[in-house]
Design a protein around this motif. Structure first.
Motif, mmCIF file in Angstrom:
data_model
loop_
_atom_site.group_PDB
_atom_site.id
_atom_site.type_symbol
_atom_site.label_atom_id
_atom_site.label_comp_id
_atom_site.label_asym_id
_atom_site.label_seq_id
_atom_site.Cartn_x
_atom_site.Cartn_y
_atom_site.Cartn_z
ATOM 1 N N LEU A 53 0.838 -1.191 0.000
ATOM 2 C CA LEU A 53 0.000 0.000 0.000
ATOM 3 C C LEU A 53 0.875 1.244 0.000
ATOM 4 C CD1 LEU A 53 -2.227 -1.234 2.918
ATOM 5 C CD2 LEU A 53 -3.022 -0.986 0.561
ATOM 6 N N ALA A 54 0.444 2.273 -0.707
ATOM 7 C CA ALA A 54 1.170 3.540 -0.680
ATOM 8 C C ALA A 54 0.217 4.694 -0.951
ATOM 9 C CB ALA A 54 2.297 3.545 -1.714
ATOM 10 N N GLN A 55 0.616 5.843 -0.474
ATOM 11 C CA GLN A 55 -0.061 7.100 -0.777
ATOM 12 C C GLN A 55 0.930 7.896 -1.615
ATOM 13 O OE1 GLN A 55 -3.234 8.139 0.081
ATOM 14 N NE2 GLN A 55 -2.855 9.931 -1.167
ATOM 15 N N CYS A 56 0.589 8.169 -2.856
ATOM 16 C CA CYS A 56 1.468 8.885 -3.773
ATOM 17 C C CYS A 56 0.665 10.001 -4.428
ATOM 18 C CB CYS A 56 2.012 7.919 -4.833
ATOM 19 S SG CYS A 56 3.103 8.703 -6.036
ATOM 20 N N PRO A 57 1.000 11.265 -4.159
ATOM 21 C CA PRO A 57 0.244 12.362 -4.754
ATOM 22 C C PRO A 57 0.229 12.246 -6.272
ATOM 23 C CG PRO A 57 1.756 13.184 -3.099
ATOM 24 C CD PRO A 57 2.087 11.734 -3.315
ATOM 25 N N THR A 68 5.240 2.462 -8.887
ATOM 26 C CA THR A 68 5.510 1.017 -8.806
ATOM 27 C C THR A 68 6.089 0.659 -7.445
ATOM 28 O OG1 THR A 68 7.724 1.292 -9.743
ATOM 29 C CG2 THR A 68 5.941 0.740 -11.285
ATOM 30 N N PHE A 69 5.893 -0.607 -7.061
ATOM 31 C CA PHE A 69 6.488 -1.166 -5.854
ATOM 32 C C PHE A 69 7.647 -2.075 -6.249
ATOM 33 C CE2 PHE A 69 2.041 -0.570 -4.441
ATOM 34 C CZ PHE A 69 2.253 0.145 -3.267
ATOM 35 N N SER A 70 8.594 -2.254 -5.323
ATOM 36 C CA SER A 70 9.651 -3.235 -5.522
ATOM 37 C C SER A 70 10.125 -3.753 -4.167
ATOM 38 C CB SER A 70 10.832 -2.644 -6.302
ATOM 39 O OG SER A 70 11.418 -1.581 -5.577
ATOM 40 N N SER A 75 7.029 -10.979 -4.978
ATOM 41 C CA SER A 75 6.514 -10.893 -6.342
ATOM 42 C C SER A 75 5.315 -9.963 -6.256
ATOM 43 C CB SER A 75 6.088 -12.266 -6.845
ATOM 44 O OG SER A 75 7.202 -13.131 -6.911
ATOM 45 N N ILE A 76 5.246 -8.988 -7.162
ATOM 46 C CA ILE A 76 4.247 -7.923 -7.068
ATOM 47 C C ILE A 76 3.419 -7.883 -8.349
ATOM 48 C CG2 ILE A 76 3.922 -5.440 -6.753
ATOM 49 C CD1 ILE A 76 6.744 -5.503 -5.340
ATOM 50 N N GLY A 77 2.095 -7.806 -8.196
ATOM 51 C CA GLY A 77 1.223 -7.737 -9.361
ATOM 52 C C GLY A 77 -0.147 -7.209 -9.016
ATOM 53 N N PRO A 107 13.087 -4.719 2.805
ATOM 54 C CA PRO A 107 12.548 -3.442 2.344
ATOM 55 C C PRO A 107 11.374 -3.609 1.378
ATOM 56 C CG PRO A 107 14.498 -3.988 1.085
ATOM 57 C CD PRO A 107 14.345 -5.070 2.137
ATOM 58 N N LEU A 108 10.466 -2.653 1.423
ATOM 59 C CA LEU A 108 9.401 -2.492 0.437
ATOM 60 C C LEU A 108 9.507 -1.049 -0.026
ATOM 61 C CD1 LEU A 108 6.848 -3.329 -1.131
ATOM 62 C CD2 LEU A 108 5.525 -2.598 0.865
ATOM 63 N N THR A 109 9.721 -0.851 -1.321
ATOM 64 C CA THR A 109 9.952 0.480 -1.871
ATOM 65 C C THR A 109 8.832 0.844 -2.839
ATOM 66 O OG1 THR A 109 12.341 0.187 -1.680
ATOM 67 C CG2 THR A 109 11.590 1.887 -3.200
ATOM 68 N N VAL A 110 8.412 2.097 -2.790
ATOM 69 C CA VAL A 110 7.490 2.620 -3.789
ATOM 70 C C VAL A 110 8.231 3.715 -4.547
ATOM 71 C CG1 VAL A 110 6.393 4.382 -2.302
ATOM 72 C CG2 VAL A 110 5.152 3.443 -4.260
ATOM 73 N N ASN A 111 8.141 3.663 -5.875
ATOM 74 C CA ASN A 111 8.681 4.717 -6.717
ATOM 75 C C ASN A 111 7.514 5.635 -7.047
ATOM 76 O OD1 ASN A 111 9.678 6.384 -8.703
ATOM 77 N ND2 ASN A 111 10.867 4.781 -9.686
#
Length: 145
Positions: A53-57, A68-70, A75-77, A107-111
Motif C-alpha cells: 500500500l502507498a499514498q502517492c500524490p 511502482t512497488f519493488s 513478487s508484485i502484481g 525493504p518495500l519500496t514505492v517509486n
C-alpha cells in the motif's frame, strides 16, 4: 537513488498503527490492520492475502500510473491505482513471498513521482500446520473417568 525511510507511528489505544507521511505526503507499507485483526501493518502473513500500500500524490485521488512497488523478496502484481476506503493509500498491489525467503526484515519500496520511498516489513517463521508423521497423538478422552 534517494531513499527516504518511512517511520511508523506509535500505537494509540484502540487505533491501528499508520505510517507517517514523508514530505510531499508519501507513505508506503505492507498490509493494513482491520477491524478484526490488529498487528498486520509491516508484517507478511503466511497463507493469507498480502498487499503493498502507498499514498502517492497524483491526479486527484489516484496515484500516477508510473507508481511502482519493488522488494527483493516479493513478487508484485495486480496494481490498483485509486483511493482505498479506510486505508490511507491510493495505490495497492497484491504481493506474494518469493520461494526460499528466510524469516527476517526486508525493504518495500514505492517509486512515486520519480523518487523512492522505503519501509521495512518483517517475515515471521512459518508455523507447522500438520502433525508430523510418527508424532505422539493425544487420546479422544473416551478412557477418562
Amino acid at each position: 537513488m534517494a531513499i527516504g525511510a518511512v517511520v511508523l507511528a506509535g500505537p494509540a489505544t484502540g487505533f491501528a498503527q499508520q505510517p507517517r507521511p514523508e514530505p510531499g505526503g508519501v507513505t508506503v507499507q505492507l498490509n493494513d490492520d482491520t477491524a478484526y485483526e490488529l498487528g498486520l501493518v509491516g508484517k507478511y502473513v503466511h497463507g493469507d492475502f498480502n498487499v503493498a500500500l502507498a499514498q502517492c500524490p497524483g491526479d486527484g485521488l489516484k496515484a500516477p500510473k508510473s507508481t511502482t512497488f519493488s522488494s527483493p523478496v516479493l513478487s508484485i502484481g495486480k496494481y490498483d491505482y485509486g483511493p482505498l476506503i479506510g486505508v490511507p493509500a491510493n495505490i495497492s498491489a497484491e504481493v506474494t513471498l518469493k520461494e526460499g525467503t528466510a524469516p527476517g526484515s526486508y525493504p518495500l519500496t514505492v517509486n512515486c513521482n520519480g523518487k523512492s520511498y522505503t519501509a521495512t516489513f518483517s517475515v515471521p517463521p512459518r508455523q507447522v500446520n500438520a502433525v508430523p508423521a510418527g508424532a505422539a497423538h493425544a487420546g479422544d478422552g473416551s478412557m477418562s473417568s
